[in-house]
Structure formats: C-alpha cells, structure tokens
Design an enzyme around this catalytic site. Structure first.
Site, mmCIF file in Angstrom:
data_model
loop_
_atom_site.group_PDB
_atom_site.id
_atom_site.type_symbol
_atom_site.label_atom_id
_atom_site.label_comp_id
_atom_site.label_asym_id
_atom_site.label_seq_id
_atom_site.Cartn_x
_atom_site.Cartn_y
_atom_site.Cartn_z
ATOM 1 N N HIS A 120 0.893 -1.101 -0.060
ATOM 2 C CA HIS A 120 -0.161 0.123 -0.124
ATOM 3 C C HIS A 120 0.860 1.303 -0.114
ATOM 4 O O HIS A 120 1.977 1.227 0.399
ATOM 5 C CB HIS A 120 -0.988 -0.145 1.340
ATOM 6 C CG HIS A 120 -1.791 0.920 1.358
ATOM 7 N ND1 HIS A 120 -1.500 2.191 1.945
ATOM 8 C CD2 HIS A 120 -3.115 1.132 1.244
ATOM 9 C CE1 HIS A 120 -2.635 3.136 1.851
ATOM 10 N NE2 HIS A 120 -3.779 2.245 1.407
ATOM 11 N N ASP A 172 3.164 -4.373 8.111
ATOM 12 C CA ASP A 172 1.825 -3.655 7.979
ATOM 13 C C ASP A 172 0.971 -4.686 8.063
ATOM 14 O O ASP A 172 0.721 -5.408 7.126
ATOM 15 C CB ASP A 172 2.113 -2.847 6.685
ATOM 16 C CG ASP A 172 0.705 -2.160 6.380
ATOM 17 O OD1 ASP A 172 -0.222 -2.358 7.297
ATOM 18 O OD2 ASP A 172 0.543 -1.576 5.462
ATOM 19 N N GLN A 183 -4.490 -5.022 6.991
ATOM 20 C CA GLN A 183 -5.439 -5.856 6.737
ATOM 21 C C GLN A 183 -5.492 -7.110 7.244
ATOM 22 O O GLN A 183 -6.297 -7.915 7.209
ATOM 23 C CB GLN A 183 -5.230 -6.281 4.955
ATOM 24 C CG GLN A 183 -5.300 -4.849 4.186
ATOM 25 C CD GLN A 183 -6.707 -4.404 4.095
ATOM 26 O OE1 GLN A 183 -7.665 -5.027 4.479
ATOM 27 N NE2 GLN A 183 -7.009 -3.146 3.822
ATOM 28 N N CYS A 195 -5.124 2.375 -3.566
ATOM 29 C CA CYS A 195 -3.602 3.067 -3.061
ATOM 30 C C CYS A 195 -2.603 2.027 -3.278
ATOM 31 O O CYS A 195 -1.691 2.061 -2.248
ATOM 32 C CB CYS A 195 -3.889 3.495 -1.537
ATOM 33 S SG CYS A 195 -5.378 4.607 -1.326
HETATM 34 N N1 C6P Z 1 -6.177 0.487 2.979
HETATM 35 C C1 C6P Z 1 -7.994 0.274 1.343
HETATM 36 O O1 C6P Z 1 -9.196 0.428 0.716
HETATM 37 P P1 C6P Z 1 -4.812 3.949 7.331
HETATM 38 O O2 C6P Z 1 -5.265 4.764 6.427
HETATM 39 O O3 C6P Z 1 -3.658 4.374 7.997
HETATM 40 O O4 C6P Z 1 -5.882 3.317 8.319
HETATM 41 O O5 C6P Z 1 -4.563 2.333 6.667
HETATM 42 C C2 C6P Z 1 -3.444 2.501 5.433
HETATM 43 C C3 C6P Z 1 -3.266 1.411 5.025
HETATM 44 C C4 C6P Z 1 -1.959 0.753 5.183
HETATM 45 N N2 C6P Z 1 -1.652 -0.562 4.770
HETATM 46 C C5 C6P Z 1 -2.351 -1.325 4.180
HETATM 47 C C6 C6P Z 1 -2.210 -2.561 3.663
HETATM 48 C C7 C6P Z 1 -3.843 -1.001 3.829
HETATM 49 O O6 C6P Z 1 -4.761 -1.675 3.332
HETATM 50 C C8 C6P Z 1 -4.225 0.445 4.140
HETATM 51 C C9 C6P Z 1 -5.456 1.209 3.902
HETATM 52 C C10 C6P Z 1 -7.379 0.815 2.471
HETATM 53 O O7 C6P Z 1 -7.270 -0.531 0.995
HETATM 54 C C11 C6P Z 1 -7.765 2.350 2.568
HETATM 55 S S1 C6P Z 1 -6.693 3.201 1.238
#
Ligand code: C6P
Length: 420
Positions: free
Chosen positions: A136, A213, A216, A377
């Site tokens: 991401h 990370d 998910q 993203c």
């Molecule tokens: N993915 C999706 O629709 P935040 O925004 O900090 O809560 O998470 C960011 C993020 C980081 N790593 C991974 C693997 C993610 O999937 C996400 C967020 C969402 O897939 C919103 S773009």
C-alpha cells in the site's frame, strides 16, 4: 436483481452465527437506494458493532476527561480505561509488555513514526531498505522519503503473476547492506497473505530490522508478534471494527527505547527546562499531546468484540466465504480475478471485459452493494498487472453467501447494461 430478502445467510454460512452477528451492527438495518445494504468495502473500513458505538457514547456521557493529567475521579477513570485498552492490544498481539504498544492514528502514522524515528537515526547513505511490490502507498512513500533524506537505497521484492512475493528474488536482494525490511502481512489490493515469519527470519539473518504492515491482516488472522519475531507491527483500528483515527504500533521495547521521539509536546516529557527536556518512559515518549482517548477506548471494545467471536472461527468462516465467492465470480463469463495466491485473505479483486471498474462500482451501488474500484492506494500493484484499476469486493465475517449471490446477480446486470 434477486429479491432483496435473498441477501441473508443460509445454513452453511451460519457456523459463526452470522444472522445473530449482523444484528450487532446497526448500519445493516437500513436500505441503500431502496435495497438492503450489502457492504463489501471492508478493506477500506469496517462497520461498527453496537458494543463499540455504546462504549464511545458511554465514555462521552459519563467518563470524559483528559488522561495522565488530572488528579480527579473522571481523569482516573479515563486513564484506567485508556491503559486497559493498551493491555487488551498487548494481549491481542501477544506483545511481551504493554509499553511496547504505542497508540497512533493508524497504520500510516505507525509506519511514518518508525521511518522517521528509527530510520532517520539508524540509516545512512548506501544502506538498503527492502519493501515489496505488493505494498500500500502507506508502506512505500515513507521509505521513499527516508531514502531521499538519508541516501539509503530502496529495493523491491517482485511479485508473481498470481500475486505472490518471489522469495528467491528477496533472498537475492538481501545482503549486509540491508538495514530495514517493510512488508505487508496481507495485500489490500489482491488479498495475498505473505509468509511474514519467513521474511522476518531471512531479514534477521542479515541483522536487518523488520516492520510488518498488519492493516489488512489483524481483522482476519490471529497475530502473535513474539512468534513472528517482527521488530515493528502496525494496524488501524477502523479496519478491525473500531473507530477511525486510532491504531497501534507494536515495537520491541529495546528498539523503542533506543529511538528518539517522533513528535514532541505534552505527555511525552518527564521534565522540561528551557535548557533541556527529559523524555518520558515508554510508551508515553511516543504519545505527544492529548491522545484520541475515546478512539483508544472504542478500539478496546472492538478487540473485545472480535475476541468474543473468536479469530479462529472468523478465519474459518471467511475462508469458506472467499472460496464460495471465488467460485461464483469465476462462473461469470468475462470476469478475471486479479490475485490468485495460494494463501489469500477475503479480498476479491477483479476486472470485467469491456467495463471499467468504476462503472461496475457505480451500477452495483444502485443495487445497494458497496465495493471499491480504483488502484486501492497500491498503484505499483496495478502497474504490475498492467491495469489502471480493479473492482474489489472485500469481505468480513458479517457478510453472507446470500450477499455474494446478490453481487453475482448485480454483475450479470452490469454485463447486460454494457451489452446494449
Ligand atoms: N487501505 C483500502 O481501501 P490507514 O489509512 O492508515 O488506516 O491505513 C493505511 C493502509 C496501510 N496498509 C494497508 C495494507 C492498507 O490496506 C491501508 C488502507 C484502505 O485498501 C484504504 S486506502
């Protein structure tokens, strides 16, 4: 589209008690565009159970105060709730100590904290950072900026046609120059679950630090940071049925202790003069300013809720639902699933011949079905597969086979619309 009443579970999907579980989520009692809500955008954010909503309401109605500051009844209550959530997350991730849990705004802030504090302190020109081709943007850009600022070099683990990381290539990238590895536990764009334990072992062989990370992964899989032996692990509360604006960073105590503060101000100090400031101990050194108190309390309630259902049961149920959805999607002509890894979480990323993913999402929305369309993203993932975008149905434990059937009917409708 089928009768909306079809959007329910059947006997095979009730092992987890989905019918009962859905009643815990007030949002499902409404119709969208006159149809029962089918929510398949769980990778973006999850819906909130009554237990979480009530915890937030109760906090504001009866417990609201600042934490770690006031010597009064409400402040003591708020502080004890805040710290109790930290212990819940410690247990949830099986961290050794609660001081290894730092509250942050979400996965993005957790990664930025590590890139900023650890990265700028310990990385230098010529060092190498390895990320993967499945990341991401939140796990790409902070490392890119760090590279630009330090002169470190960014390397990328390539991805197979199935959406799996090529570990032989990773092995080749690793060397004594490798100082940091940052990988996702589960891909948001494809659903691939990466073999993070192995990735960590391989990095540690070269004395590199590893951040995982888990944005998910945590809503879907049991995570044990001691077993993984990761150095850092991040996740976002809103993806695990908790509030937005709150998440956690796990870091090994020794590393966190050796890192400088990320932000400065209140709560992260123990003593201030104009000449010198002494920093607070862990975890407060990394929690500058009044924190997102109700978010932390809500996240604690979300973790209690998920643990009450049982992550093992959730994992089993979601695996079955993914298999059902995969088979159903593949039965439609002109549909291709992007991301067919052997180890996969409940994400169905797909394209339909001759129809842009945004058009699919728009037509589905009119049927009350929420999916995401776009690059998610994760632009480099799209580029790897030569696509501008995919349509993505991301599932959760409250979804049912009936809802998958509704999705399939709606996709047939999309096909009809684009035939004429
Ligand atoms: N993915 C999706 O629709 P935040 O925004 O900090 O809560 O998470 C960011 C993020 C980081 N790593 C991974 C693997 C993610 O999937 C996400 C967020 C969402 O897939 C919103 S773009």
């Amino acid at each position: 589209m089928k009768n909306p009443k079809a959007v329910s579970s059947d006997s095979r999907t009730t092992a987890l008690g989905t019918d009962k579980i859905r009643k815990d989520f007030p949002i499902f009692s409404q119709n969208i565009h006159g149809k029962p809500l089918v929510y398949f955008d769980n990778a973006a954010t999850t819906q909130k159970p009554r237990a979480v909503i009530d915890a937030l309401l109760f906090y504001y109605q009866t417990q609201n105060a600042n934490v770690h500051r006031g010597i009064h009844y409400l402040s003591e209550i708020a502080t004890s709730l805040y710290e109790a959530s930290r212990v819940k997350i410690q247990r949830f991730l099986n961290a050794r100590e609660s001081k290894e849990i730092i509250f942050v705004r979400g996965a993005t802030e957790g990664i930025n904290l590590v890139a900023h504090s650890y990265g700028r302190t310990y990385l230098k020109r010529g060092d190498e950072i390895i990320i993967s081709g499945l990341e991401h943007h939140s796990n790409i850009v902070p490392w890119q900026i760090l590279s630009e600022q330090t002169g470190a070099v960014l390397r990328v683990i390539p991805v197979s046609d199935k959406g799996e990381l090529l570990l032989e290539e990773y092995e080749r990238l690793l060397s004594k120059r490798t100082k940091f590895v940052a990988v996702g536990h589960m891909s948001n764009a494809l659903g691939t679950i990466n073999p993070v334990k192995k990735i960590i072992q391989m990095a540690h062989h070269w004395n590199a630090r590893v951040l995982v990370d888990g944005a998910q992964a945590v809503p879907h899989l049991p995570v044990d940071v001691q077993d993984l032996d990761c150095d850092f692990y991040v996740f976002s509360g809103h993806k695990i049925y908790g509030p937005t604006g709150i998440g956690a960073l796990y870091g090994k105590a020794g590393l966190l202790e050796a890192m400088p503060p990320y932000q400065s101000g209140g709560d992260m100090i123990s003593y201030v003069t104009f000449g010198k400031t002494l920093y607070n101990t862990l975890p407060y050194k990394f929690e500058a300013g009044t924190p997102h108190i109700e978010g932390v309390i809500g996240l604690g309630a979300a973790i209690d809720y998920v643990l009450g259902l049982g992550l093992d049961k959730i994992e089993t149920y979601e695996r079955e639902l993914l298999a059902y959805g995969t088979k159903a999607l593949l039965s439609l002509p002109g549909i291709k699933i992007i991301g067919t890894a052997k180890e996969k979480g409940c994400i169905l990323s797909f394209v339909m011949d001759g129809v842009h993913p945004h058009d699919i999402a728009t037509i589905l929305d009119r049927q009350g079905i929420a999916i995401r369309a776009g690059h998610h993203c994760a632009m480099p993932v799209m580029e790897r597969f030569g696509l501008p975008a995919t349509a993505r149905a991301s599932l959760a434990f409250y979804n049912t086979r009936g809802e998958i059937d509704a999705l399939i009917q709606a996709l047939k409708h999309v096909r009809e619309v684009f035939k004429t």
